[in-house]
Design an enzyme around this catalytic site. Structure first.
Site, PDB file in Angstrom:
ATOM      1  N   THR A  13       0.672  -1.129   0.055  1.00  0.00           N
ATOM      2  CA  THR A  13      -0.052  -0.190   0.060  1.00  0.00           C
ATOM      3  C   THR A  13       0.891   1.289   0.055  1.00  0.00           C
ATOM      4  O   THR A  13       0.387   2.284  -0.531  1.00  0.00           O
ATOM      5  CB  THR A  13      -1.084   0.133   1.131  1.00  0.00           C
ATOM      6  OG1 THR A  13      -0.353   0.063   2.535  1.00  0.00           O
ATOM      7  CG2 THR A  13      -1.990  -1.065   1.200  1.00  0.00           C
ATOM      8  N   ASN A  14       2.031   1.107   0.531  1.00  0.00           N
ATOM      9  CA  ASN A  14       2.995   2.484   0.625  1.00  0.00           C
ATOM     10  C   ASN A  14       3.521   2.313  -0.936  1.00  0.00           C
ATOM     11  O   ASN A  14       3.809   3.619  -1.337  1.00  0.00           O
ATOM     12  CB  ASN A  14       3.968   2.368   1.668  1.00  0.00           C
ATOM     13  CG  ASN A  14       3.455   2.599   3.106  1.00  0.00           C
ATOM     14  OD1 ASN A  14       3.326   3.782   3.306  1.00  0.00           O
ATOM     15  ND2 ASN A  14       3.314   1.693   3.968  1.00  0.00           N
ATOM     16  N   LYS A  65      22.959 -13.515   2.140  1.00  0.00           N
ATOM     17  CA  LYS A  65      22.444 -12.206   1.713  1.00  0.00           C
ATOM     18  C   LYS A  65      23.257 -11.527   0.559  1.00  0.00           C
ATOM     19  O   LYS A  65      22.964 -10.880  -0.256  1.00  0.00           O
ATOM     20  CB  LYS A  65      22.598 -11.278   2.952  1.00  0.00           C
ATOM     21  CG  LYS A  65      21.701  -9.909   2.860  1.00  0.00           C
ATOM     22  CD  LYS A  65      21.888  -9.076   3.913  1.00  0.00           C
ATOM     23  CE  LYS A  65      21.168  -9.532   5.075  1.00  0.00           C
ATOM     24  NZ  LYS A  65      19.655  -9.233   5.127  1.00  0.00           N
ATOM     25  N   MET A  90      10.993  -6.527   4.355  1.00  0.00           N
ATOM     26  CA  MET A  90      11.130  -7.083   5.718  1.00  0.00           C
ATOM     27  C   MET A  90      12.411  -7.812   5.833  1.00  0.00           C
ATOM     28  O   MET A  90      12.414  -8.887   6.495  1.00  0.00           O
ATOM     29  CB  MET A  90       9.801  -7.958   6.239  1.00  0.00           C
ATOM     30  CG  MET A  90       8.499  -7.370   6.347  1.00  0.00           C
ATOM     31  SD  MET A  90       8.579  -5.594   7.011  1.00  0.00           S
ATOM     32  CE  MET A  90       7.832  -5.946   8.587  1.00  0.00           C
ATOM     33  N   ARG A  91      13.423  -7.228   5.651  1.00  0.00           N
ATOM     34  CA  ARG A  91      14.664  -7.766   5.905  1.00  0.00           C
ATOM     35  C   ARG A  91      15.550  -6.659   5.911  1.00  0.00           C
ATOM     36  O   ARG A  91      15.769  -5.658   5.493  1.00  0.00           O
ATOM     37  CB  ARG A  91      15.202  -8.413   4.370  1.00  0.00           C
ATOM     38  CG  ARG A  91      15.144  -9.236   3.939  1.00  0.00           C
ATOM     39  CD  ARG A  91      15.529 -10.090   2.592  1.00  0.00           C
ATOM     40  NE  ARG A  91      14.260 -10.947   2.496  1.00  0.00           N
ATOM     41  CZ  ARG A  91      14.459 -12.408   3.104  1.00  0.00           C
ATOM     42  NH1 ARG A  91      15.835 -12.313   3.483  1.00  0.00           N
ATOM     43  NH2 ARG A  91      13.556 -13.168   3.112  1.00  0.00           N
ATOM     44  N   ASN A 107      13.658   4.340   4.617  1.00  0.00           N
ATOM     45  CA  ASN A 107      12.821   3.323   5.043  1.00  0.00           C
ATOM     46  C   ASN A 107      11.476   4.149   5.966  1.00  0.00           C
ATOM     47  O   ASN A 107      11.915   5.037   6.392  1.00  0.00           O
ATOM     48  CB  ASN A 107      13.556   2.181   6.282  1.00  0.00           C
ATOM     49  CG  ASN A 107      12.506   1.303   6.600  1.00  0.00           C
ATOM     50  OD1 ASN A 107      11.521   0.463   5.751  1.00  0.00           O
ATOM     51  ND2 ASN A 107      12.689   0.925   7.736  1.00  0.00           N
ATOM     52  N   HIS A 109       8.730   3.026   8.859  1.00  0.00           N
ATOM     53  CA  HIS A 109       8.249   2.089   9.974  1.00  0.00           C
ATOM     54  C   HIS A 109       7.072   2.495  10.754  1.00  0.00           C
ATOM     55  O   HIS A 109       7.249   3.736  11.240  1.00  0.00           O
ATOM     56  CB  HIS A 109       9.747   2.136  10.931  1.00  0.00           C
ATOM     57  CG  HIS A 109       9.479   0.877  12.146  1.00  0.00           C
ATOM     58  ND1 HIS A 109       9.525  -0.226  11.480  1.00  0.00           N
ATOM     59  CD2 HIS A 109       9.234   1.044  13.284  1.00  0.00           C
ATOM     60  CE1 HIS A 109       9.238  -0.965  12.821  1.00  0.00           C
ATOM     61  NE2 HIS A 109       8.939  -0.328  13.824  1.00  0.00           N
TER      62      HIS A 109
HETATM   63  C1  GAR Z   1       4.029  -0.646   6.516  1.00  0.00           C
HETATM   64  O1  GAR Z   1       3.254  -0.478   7.846  1.00  0.00           O
HETATM   65  C2  GAR Z   1       5.619  -0.323   6.856  1.00  0.00           C
HETATM   66  O2  GAR Z   1       5.804   0.855   7.722  1.00  0.00           O
HETATM   67  C3  GAR Z   1       5.757  -1.850   7.590  1.00  0.00           C
HETATM   68  O3  GAR Z   1       5.354  -2.506   6.641  1.00  0.00           O
HETATM   69  C4  GAR Z   1       4.182  -2.218   6.330  1.00  0.00           C
HETATM   70  C5  GAR Z   1       4.146  -2.371   4.863  1.00  0.00           C
HETATM   71  O4  GAR Z   1       2.880  -2.300   4.483  1.00  0.00           O
HETATM   72  N1  GAR Z   1       7.722  -1.626   7.570  1.00  0.00           N
HETATM   73  C6  GAR Z   1       8.008  -2.121   8.734  1.00  0.00           C
HETATM   74  O5  GAR Z   1       7.413  -2.817   9.471  1.00  0.00           O
HETATM   75  C7  GAR Z   1       9.614  -2.011   8.480  1.00  0.00           C
HETATM   76  N2  GAR Z   1      10.171  -2.550   9.791  1.00  0.00           N
HETATM   77  P1  GAR Z   1       2.410  -2.141   2.942  1.00  0.00           P
HETATM   78  O6  GAR Z   1       3.139  -3.326   2.178  1.00  0.00           O
HETATM   79  O7  GAR Z   1       1.198  -1.957   2.584  1.00  0.00           O
HETATM   80  O8  GAR Z   1       3.217  -0.966   2.279  1.00  0.00           O
END
Ligand code: GAR
EC number: 2.1.2.2
Length: 193
Positions: A13-14, A65, A90-91, A107, A109
């Site tokens: 979604t982001n 990695k 998520m890595r 990033n 968060h």
């Molecule tokens: C988001 O809330 C982002 O902030 C988080 O994953 C989600 C992804 O949502 N990121 C983390 O937790 C990083 N440590 P999305 O796939 O709908 O954009």
């Protein structure tokens, strides 16, 4: 036009909010490629719908990695990518990408860092019964959700909120804050050239 790569592992979604900001010209950048470590992630569909190249890979098919980041780096170079934008990737980013893109990896968060780093940050904040949590955008270093903070925005957890309601509030903030911050950063970079 600054070329960016978006890295995502999930629904994206982001990523969509960034696509929209590019399309409505709020963000003066080109999304050159989506990098995705989960073949079933919905983010891949979003890329295809918008004619954005995708590099997808399965981490466990690589020795380590460093091995998959080397391949990612080749992809980024062949797409002339200048900035990496993590959107639910998520890595941890390893040395290969950190040194190639020093100071140019960002990033988002879903907490007010340094509180609640790592996975399930929204749940962590909810369980801790904090009254305020929020969203952080920061430069990426070798740590887990560490690195210099660029922007933060709070949301309030009300007495009767469910964890899903908190997640929705966070998402609403994320989808506005990330394009705003990227525009500020990348549009400025562009005008300095
Ligand atoms: C988001 O809330 C982002 O902030 C988080 O994953 C989600 C992804 O949502 N990121 C983390 O937790 C990083 N440590 P999305 O796939 O709908 O954009």
């Amino acid at each position: 036009m600054t070329k960016i790569a978006v890295f995502a592992s999930g629904s994206g979604t982001n990523f969509q909010a960034i696509i929209d900001a590019v399309q409505n010209k709020q963000l003066e950048a080109e999304i050159a490629i989506l990098v995705c470590d989960k073949p079933n992630a919905f983010a891949i569909e979003r890329a295809k719908e918008n004619n954005i190249d995708v590099f997808q890979f399965i981490p466990k098919n690589f020795e380590n990695k460093q091995a998959f980041e080397k391949v990612i780096l080749e992809q980024l170079r062949s797409h002339d990518v200048e900035w990496i934008v993590l959107a639910g990737y998520m890595r941890l980013i390893g040395n290969t990408l950190l040194s190639a893109f020093e100071g140019r990896i960002i990033n988002i968060h879903p907490s007010l860092l340094p509180s609640f780093p790592g996975k399930d940050a929204v749940e962590q904040a909810y369980e801790a019964k904090v009254k305020v949590t929020g969203v952080t955008i920061h430069y990426v270093d070798a740590g887990m959700d560490t690195g210099p903070i660029i922007a933060q925005a709070p949301i309030f957890i009300e007495e009767n909120d469910t964890v899903d309601m908190v997640r929705m509030k966070i998402q609403q903030v994320e989808h506005k804050l990330y394009p705003d911050v990227l525009a500020k950063l990348l549009n400025e970079v562009e005008s300095e050239v």
